[in-house]
Every structure is written in structure tokens, then in C-alpha cells.
Design an enzyme around this catalytic site. Structure first.
Site, PDB file in Angstrom:
ATOM      1  N   ASP A 225       0.818  -1.223   0.000  1.00  0.00           N
ATOM      2  CA  ASP A 225       0.000   0.000   0.000  1.00  0.00           C
ATOM      3  C   ASP A 225       0.851   1.273   0.000  1.00  0.00           C
ATOM      4  OD1 ASP A 225      -1.921  -1.998   0.548  1.00  0.00           O
ATOM      5  OD2 ASP A 225      -1.863  -1.572   2.699  1.00  0.00           O
TER       6      ASP A 225
ATOM      7  N   GLU B 133     -11.158  -0.917  -3.330  1.00  0.00           N
ATOM      8  CA  GLU B 133     -10.450  -0.196  -2.277  1.00  0.00           C
ATOM      9  C   GLU B 133      -9.324   0.632  -2.904  1.00  0.00           C
ATOM     10  OE1 GLU B 133      -9.301  -3.604  -0.012  1.00  0.00           O
ATOM     11  OE2 GLU B 133      -7.536  -4.018  -1.227  1.00  0.00           O
TER      12      GLU B 133
END
Length: 321
Positions: free
Chosen positions: A35, A205
């Protein structure tokens, strides 16, 4: 060993080392990290990733900085759950921005599953990118589910008019809200609503936004983060609020290179180059937490659409941000 052979071997190793230093290589630094939020601060590229581990161990953040995309310096434990009293586990998906010589670090914690659990998205502040960070609020910034969006995977965006927006959400829902100038809360929109849903088709997401030639490039991750089908899609819109109509996939697995390429960020350097920073799984590794941070070039068609990114082992050549 023969002296001549020794000299040849030494020269060969030197040339190899020199060749290796000409590109970043992928992954760009060692360790399990995911991420990645990449951003340029003070003529350096900074990457703030998730420490990728089982949720009970995922309790701190490290950061990495580079003057040229090739050589990276690790800044260990810029903060952890000891600094954020309400955060107990599963700290991930950071986003950071500089304002008035302060650095504001947004993050998810505790992986809450409903409105009754403690956790959500928090914000910490520091005087330097590498910290030390302290909790800005002493509580989460967002701790409830609005429009079905789990409060995770935030991205802070500064628009051209100086307004700051926060875009976030898991569980296939994406919300946008307008931040107060001091980042302690939110400013309702003109219709009185504070959180608006802007979920595009296919969204799962990991939202990210950048602006180019007056257009908003809205990007997100699709698929399951532990699996090979994880990928990045995007839309181009006239306004930040959308509508964000899905154009296509621009980052995905390559069976010869790596799998599950996703949850990315984008940086734009002074020479007008664009880079996508993302995580992927090593080939053959079945542990979902084994994710590594990589970088590759991102290019555009003449009409502004993003060309599909070729993920590589080599990474990118040196470039100053």
C-alpha cells in the site's frame, strides 16, 4: 588465484554493481511492505508503506526516502500503536500531506467491522516527514461506516483552489469528504451532507487521485488483495466529485514477473515523468502478507488516457524528483 583472473573478476563485479545502480530494481527496498504512498518532499521521493504482516503484528510504520529513485534510506518506526493510544492492531494504508511546514499522516487502524468497534481512520502530525509523529486528535477521524464504506484506505488530496479533500473506503464503497483546514474534522458540502459516495464501477479499495491538464484521474484497486487478480483501474473526470466512469485496467499481474499488482500511488517529477509505485507478490509465494513495493514508469496516450503499465524486475532509471 591468478592475478590477471583476479583483476578481471574485480572489474566484472564493479561493472555489475554499476549496472545494478543504474536502475532501482524491483522491489525498491527490502522487506514485506504494501500500500505504498509515494510523494515528493524537499526534492526527495518519500514512500510510506504498510508494514505487511499478520494484523496483530502490523502495529507500526516505517518510511523510505530517495534523492533519485534508486538509492533508498530506511526510517524505522516513525510511529506505532504506542503513539496512537486507540490503535491496537492492523495499522495500514497511509496517506500523507504537508501543510504549513507540518506533515499530516492519515492511516487506518484496528480493521473495524461495524460502528460499535473502536478504530477507523486516524491522523498523526510531525515536524518532519520521518517523524516523530503524535496523534492529532487522540481519537479516530472517521470511526463509522457511511454509505457502506469501511473506514480504511484513505487518500488526502489538495485541489487547485487550496481545498483539501479526503477520499477513502473499503468494502466496495468509496466516499469523499472535505477536510477542515486544520484536519481536525470535516466541512459539510453545500447540501448539508458531509460524506458523499462516489464509487465507480469495479471499485474495491485503495483510491488515489491526481490532476493532469485540468482533468481528475481517479484510480482504485480491484480484486482481492491476497490473490493474483488484484489490479488497478482508473477513470478521467471533469470534476473531483465525478461521475468517475471506468476506462480500464492499467496495472495487473504478469505471470513472468509478479502477481497481485495493486494499491498504488503516483508521483510526477520535474522532467514531466510519471511513476506508479505499488505492491505485488513474488512469484510462487503463497503467503498473502508477502508483498513488496515496486516502481515502474507510467505513460500516456495522446488523448490523455493511461497506457497499460508494464511491470518489471528492473524498475526505473535514476531521476531527480
Amino acid at each position: 588465484m591468478n592475478p590477471l583472473r583476479t583483476l578481471i573478476l574485480s572489474l566484472t563485479l564493479a561493472v555489475s554493481a554499476s549496472a545494478e545502480e543504474k536502475t532501482s530494481g524491483n522491489p525498491i527496498f527490502e522487506g514485506w511492505y504494501a500500500d505504498p504512498e509515494a510523494i515528493v518532499f524537499n526534492n526527495e521521493v518519500w514512500v510510506f508503506p504498510t508494514f505487511s504482516a499478520p494484523y496483530e503484528q502490523q502495529t507500526h510504520f516505517d518510511a523510505f526516502s530517495s534523492p533519485d529513485l534508486v538509492k533508498w534510506t530506511k526510517h524505522e518506526k516513525i510511529f506505532d500503536t504506542g503513539d496512537i493510544k486507540w490503535a491496537k492492531r492492523a495499522m495500514w494504508a497511509p496517506s500523507i500531506i504537508e501543510k504549513d511546514k507540518k506533515y499530516y499522516f492519515f492511516f487506518a487502524a484496528n480493521d473495524i467491522q461495524n460502528d460499535n468497534e473502536a478504530g477507523g481512520i486516524g491522523v498523526a502530525v510531525a515536524d518532519k516527514p520521518e517523524g516523530p509523529y503524535k496523534d492529532l486528535l487522540g481519537k479516530p477521524l472517521i470511526d463509522k461506516f457511511y454509505h457502506g464504506a469501511q473506514p480504511i484506505d484513505g487518500f488526502v488530496f489538495k485541489d487547485d483552489d487550496g481545498s483539501y479533500y479526503f477520499i477513502y473506503g473499503g468494502w466496495r464503497h468509496c466516499n469523499i469528504t472535505k477536510l477542515k483546514p486544520d484536519f481536525t474534522g470535516f466541512i459539510p458540502f453545500a447540501d448539508g451532507e458531509t460524506f458523499k459516495e462516489i464509487t465507480p464501477e469495479g471499485y474495491v479499495e485503495g483510491p488515489f487521485v491526481f490532476k493532469k491538464n485540468g482533468k481528475y484521474y481517479f484510480m482504485w484497486s480491484e480484486g482481492g488483495w491476497t490473490g493474483p487478480n488484484y489490479k488497478v483501474a482508473y477513470a478521467i473526470s471533469d470534476t473531483l466529485m465525478g461521475p468517475h466512469k471506468r476506462i480500464g485496467t492499467i496495472l495487473q499481474s504478469d505471470p513472468a514477473i509478479g502477481t497481485g499488482a495493486g494499491h498504488h500511488s503516483v508521483i510526477h517529477t520535474k522532467d514531466n515523468s510519471y511513476y506508479i509505485v505499488y505492491h505485488r507478490h513474488p512469484l510462487g509465494d503463497k503467503d498473502g502478507n508477502h508483498r513488496v513495493t515496486c516502481i515502474d514508469k507510467m505513460e500516456f496516450e495522446a488523448d490523455g488516457k493511461i497506457k497499460p503499465v508494464k511491470i518489471t524486475k528492473e524498475g526505473v532509471p535514476a531521476n531527480k524528483p
